[in-house]
Design a protein around this motif. Structure first.
Motif: not given
Length: 300
Positions: A52-53, A55, A59, A206-207, A210-211, A215
């Motif tokens: 995943g991207t 964070s 976040s 969504w923060h 994202n972790t 997303q």
């Protein structure tokens, strides 16, 4: 952490680095192909957030402690639980854990019982002596990632039935990536909302997501596009309420538990679920425990 630093340890979130796809009937590539239907192949090992991207620092700091604790507490070395006699290779043991998860996903999809004997035969040949550690890691992965519990229905032959956890009746297999259970994602969403005082702004939500490598607007390799799944499918199923903040200009939105969530599960079950994942007592979160206990008493 560099990806190579953790490549010797089985991490439950490696299964989130899976490609879930339909297989043609009659394919013959290992025990899951023989069983049919679903294959989950773990790919690049690495940190909890791999796939995943990453964070932002903001976040990560904003993420509720219980969520971040769960991320740091679920990885581990399965060989630490294996007797000293005849150590298997770490890669071999990890592969068998993943093979068993793949097999259990098939059994859940078919709504079939399975047994210790069948699991050994179909997913861990030549690793029978390590059944207990392979089974426990696979069962924990099924519970954490997919929200699927294994209920032992016959302790004499060790037969099990797989069902959605915490009383939730929705498995989500017709939404997002078809054929993949989404109960675990429902539970994660309900936990985030509960920890954030039962109403979380879309921005904060969504923060946190994202972790976890998810997303809004970006397809996730297990669950599909999470925004539509959560704000449309979960809302339609009444597990989540997604509403505009009153008098917000420009419009802002927030998420709450939906009526079906309140009807099927409880705050205490949600808290106990995650406390078991991080191997802590639910009382480690005193404010949330007190709130969950009050709800239990009101329901009695």
């Amino acid at each position: 952490m560099e990806p190579t630093e953790n490549n010797q340890n089985f991490n439950h979130w490696d299964i989130l680095q899976a490609q879930i796809e339909e297989r043609a009937p009659g394919s013959a590539q290992g025990p899951i192909a023989e069983a049919g239907e679903v294959e989950a192949i773990a790919t690049a090992p690495g940190d909890v957030l791999a796939g995943g991207t990453p964070s932002s620092p903001q976040s990560a700091q904003r993420a509720p402690p219980i969520i971040m604790d769960s991320m740091s507490g679920i990885s581990g070395n399965p060989l630490a639980e294996v007797p000293d006699t005849e150590f298997p290779s770490q890669d071999g043991l990890n592969e068998k854990i993943i093979d068993l998860v793949r097999f259990l996903l098939v059994k859940f999809r078919r709504m079939e019982l399975t047994s210790k004997e069948e699991m050994i035969l179909r997913a861990m040949r030549d690793y029978e002596e390590h059944y207990s550690v392979i089974f426990s890691k696979a069962a924990e992965c099924m519970k954490l990632i997919f929200g699927i519990d294994m209920l032992e229905v016959d302790p004499f032959v060790h037969s099990y039935f797989l069902h959605p956890a915490l009383g939730i009746t929705y498995d989500g297999m017709l939404h997002g990536v078809v054929g993949v259970p989404k109960t675990g994602l429902v539970i994660m969403v309900l936990c985030i909302i509960f920890i954030e005082d039962n109403c979380v702004s879309e921005e904060v939500f969504w923060h946190v997501m994202n972790t976890l490598g998810m997303q809004a607007g970006v397809d996730h390799f297990v669950f599909g596009e999470p925004r539509s799944l959560i704000t449309e499918d979960f809302v339609e199923e009444e597990y989540v309420e997604y509403r505009q903040v009153p008098n917000s200009h420009p419009p802002r939105f927030e998420l709450l538990w939906g009526p079906r969530a309140y009807a099927e599960t409880t705050k205490m079950k949600i808290l106990e679920f995650y406390a078991s994942i991080v191997r802590q007592d639910p009382r480690s979160y005193p404010e949330k425990y007190a709130e969950a206990l009050r709800e239990e008493q009101e329901r009695a």
